[in-house]
Design a protein around this motif. Structure first.
Motif, short mmCIF file in Angstrom:
data_model
loop_
_atom_site.label_atom_id
_atom_site.label_comp_id
_atom_site.label_asym_id
_atom_site.label_seq_id
_atom_site.Cartn_x
_atom_site.Cartn_y
_atom_site.Cartn_z
N GLN A 200 0.83 -1.21 0.00
CA GLN A 200 0.00 0.00 0.00
C GLN A 200 0.86 1.25 0.00
O GLN A 200 0.52 2.24 -0.66
CB GLN A 200 -0.92 0.00 1.22
CG GLN A 200 -1.77 1.27 1.33
CD GLN A 200 -2.78 1.20 2.46
OE1 GLN A 200 -3.26 0.13 2.82
NE2 GLN A 200 -3.10 2.36 3.04
N GLU A 201 1.97 1.21 0.71
CA GLU A 201 2.82 2.39 0.84
C GLU A 201 3.58 2.70 -0.44
O GLU A 201 3.77 3.88 -0.79
CB GLU A 201 3.79 2.22 2.00
CG GLU A 201 4.63 3.46 2.27
CD GLU A 201 5.49 3.34 3.52
OE1 GLU A 201 6.24 4.29 3.81
OE2 GLU A 201 5.40 2.30 4.22
N TYR A 202 4.02 1.66 -1.16
CA TYR A 202 4.96 1.89 -2.25
C TYR A 202 4.41 1.62 -3.65
O TYR A 202 5.02 2.05 -4.63
CB TYR A 202 6.23 1.06 -2.03
CG TYR A 202 6.99 1.49 -0.81
CD1 TYR A 202 7.75 2.66 -0.82
CD2 TYR A 202 6.94 0.76 0.38
CE1 TYR A 202 8.44 3.07 0.31
CE2 TYR A 202 7.62 1.17 1.51
CZ TYR A 202 8.37 2.32 1.47
OH TYR A 202 9.04 2.74 2.59
N ALA A 203 3.30 0.93 -3.78
CA ALA A 203 2.77 0.63 -5.11
C ALA A 203 1.88 1.77 -5.61
O ALA A 203 1.21 2.44 -4.83
CB ALA A 203 1.99 -0.68 -5.09
N ASP A 204 1.90 1.96 -6.92
CA ASP A 204 1.06 2.99 -7.55
C ASP A 204 -0.34 2.46 -7.85
O ASP A 204 -1.28 3.23 -7.95
CB ASP A 204 1.70 3.45 -8.86
CG ASP A 204 3.08 4.04 -8.63
OD1 ASP A 204 3.16 5.15 -8.08
OD2 ASP A 204 4.07 3.39 -8.99
N GLY A 205 -0.44 1.16 -8.02
CA GLY A 205 -1.72 0.55 -8.31
C GLY A 205 -1.69 -0.93 -7.98
O GLY A 205 -0.64 -1.47 -7.61
N PHE A 206 -2.84 -1.57 -8.12
CA PHE A 206 -2.96 -2.96 -7.67
C PHE A 206 -3.82 -3.75 -8.65
O PHE A 206 -4.72 -3.22 -9.28
CB PHE A 206 -3.60 -3.02 -6.27
CG PHE A 206 -2.91 -2.14 -5.28
CD1 PHE A 206 -1.81 -2.58 -4.57
CD2 PHE A 206 -3.33 -0.83 -5.08
CE1 PHE A 206 -1.15 -1.75 -3.68
CE2 PHE A 206 -2.70 0.00 -4.18
CZ PHE A 206 -1.60 -0.46 -3.48
N VAL A 207 -3.51 -5.04 -8.74
CA VAL A 207 -4.35 -5.99 -9.46
C VAL A 207 -4.76 -7.05 -8.44
O VAL A 207 -3.90 -7.75 -7.89
CB VAL A 207 -3.61 -6.64 -10.64
CG1 VAL A 207 -4.49 -7.70 -11.31
CG2 VAL A 207 -3.18 -5.58 -11.65
N LEU A 208 -6.05 -7.15 -8.16
CA LEU A 208 -6.55 -8.11 -7.19
C LEU A 208 -7.08 -9.34 -7.92
O LEU A 208 -8.01 -9.23 -8.73
CB LEU A 208 -7.67 -7.50 -6.35
CG LEU A 208 -7.26 -6.77 -5.06
CD1 LEU A 208 -6.24 -5.68 -5.35
CD2 LEU A 208 -8.47 -6.22 -4.33
N LEU A 209 -6.45 -10.49 -7.69
CA LEU A 209 -6.87 -11.74 -8.31
C LEU A 209 -7.71 -12.55 -7.34
O LEU A 209 -7.40 -12.64 -6.15
CB LEU A 209 -5.67 -12.57 -8.74
CG LEU A 209 -4.84 -12.09 -9.93
CD1 LEU A 209 -3.71 -13.07 -10.20
CD2 LEU A 209 -5.70 -11.93 -11.17
#
Length: 242
Positions: free
Chosen positions: A197-206
């Motif tokens: 959460q702190e370092y990623a710009d975005g997420f892909v939730l599988l």
């Protein structure tokens, strides 16, 4: 766009594990690949690095596919596996030289880069040691150094924090941020949600081999109708869905 996964269906047999998986990892961004064990994260990564062939759909890196230009495709990717891959008969120096040859790197320039990396991970005095006998954390550091000495445009990092001490975690994040600033992209699969959460710009939730949601944290909050939620809150909400 460094990585484009489009309607990917695939797995280990006739029955697909992945179902129409689509997402992008733009240049200069860190994207977290998030999901329960068995959700399809490792299967997705194996398709991207070419260990598995898609049943349908496509994976493109820098405009290349394995079919159009396998050498350019593979040369664009640096991979840090969850389980380090080391050869018992090779020293650390020989492992690094093997990686240089695989990527066609200039040895003098590579050793200049490695000088910093090896000191950062306290491996500089172990070049003539056999990494097969290292601890899990030290083996992981060998994989990280091997990947980050390259000029790859896409870094794929699978559960990178497993076995690393807090200093090494900090150093890895520093390297990731440096590559991001250079314009490289990073796909990072991890269960350490607070760090993601702190370092990623975005997420892909599988979930069950499908993309349940993707986007920034704010986009995920909107998708799950959880204003102000943390990534951990969203993850738990996803696992409770029927």
């Amino acid at each position: 766009m460094s990585l484009e996964v489009t309607k990917l269906n695939g797995g280990y047999g006739q029955v697909p594990v992945l179902h129409d998986v689509s997402f992008n990892v733009p240049d200069g961004q860190v994207i977290g690949l998030i999901g329960l064990n068995g959700a399809g994260k490792s299967t997705t990564i194996k398709h991207i690095i070419g260990l598995l062939q898609p049943q349908s759909g496509s994976v493109t890196v820098n405009g290349y596919t394995l079919a159009t230009d396998a050498s350019a495709y593979r040369g664009s990717i640096a991979y840090v596996p969850e389980t380090p891959v080391l050869y018992p008969e090779l020293t650390l120096r020989e492992h690094l030289e093997l990686a240089m040859m695989a990527y066609g790197l200039d040895q003098d320039e590579s050793w200049r880069r490695l000088d910093r990396l090896l000191k950062m991970f306290r491996l500089d005095n172990k070049l003539d040691w056999f990494p097969d006998n290292f601890s899990k954390g030290m083996k992981q550091k060998v994989m990280i150094a091997s990947a980050f000495m390259t000029d790859a445009s896409l870094f794929i990092i699978d559960e990178p924090f497993t076995g690393l001490d807090p200093v090494a975690v900090h150093d890895l994040i520093t390297l990731v941020n440096e590559q991001k600033a250079r314009g490289a992209s990073v796909l990072m699969s991890t269960h350490v949600l607070a760090t993601a959460q702190e370092y990623a710009d975005g997420f892909v939730l599988l979930r069950d081999g499908r993309v349940r949601a993707e986007g920034t944290l704010d986009a995920l909050r909107s998708e799950f109708d959880l204003a102000g939620a943390s990534l951990d809150d969203i993850y738990m909400a996803m696992t409770r869905e029927v």
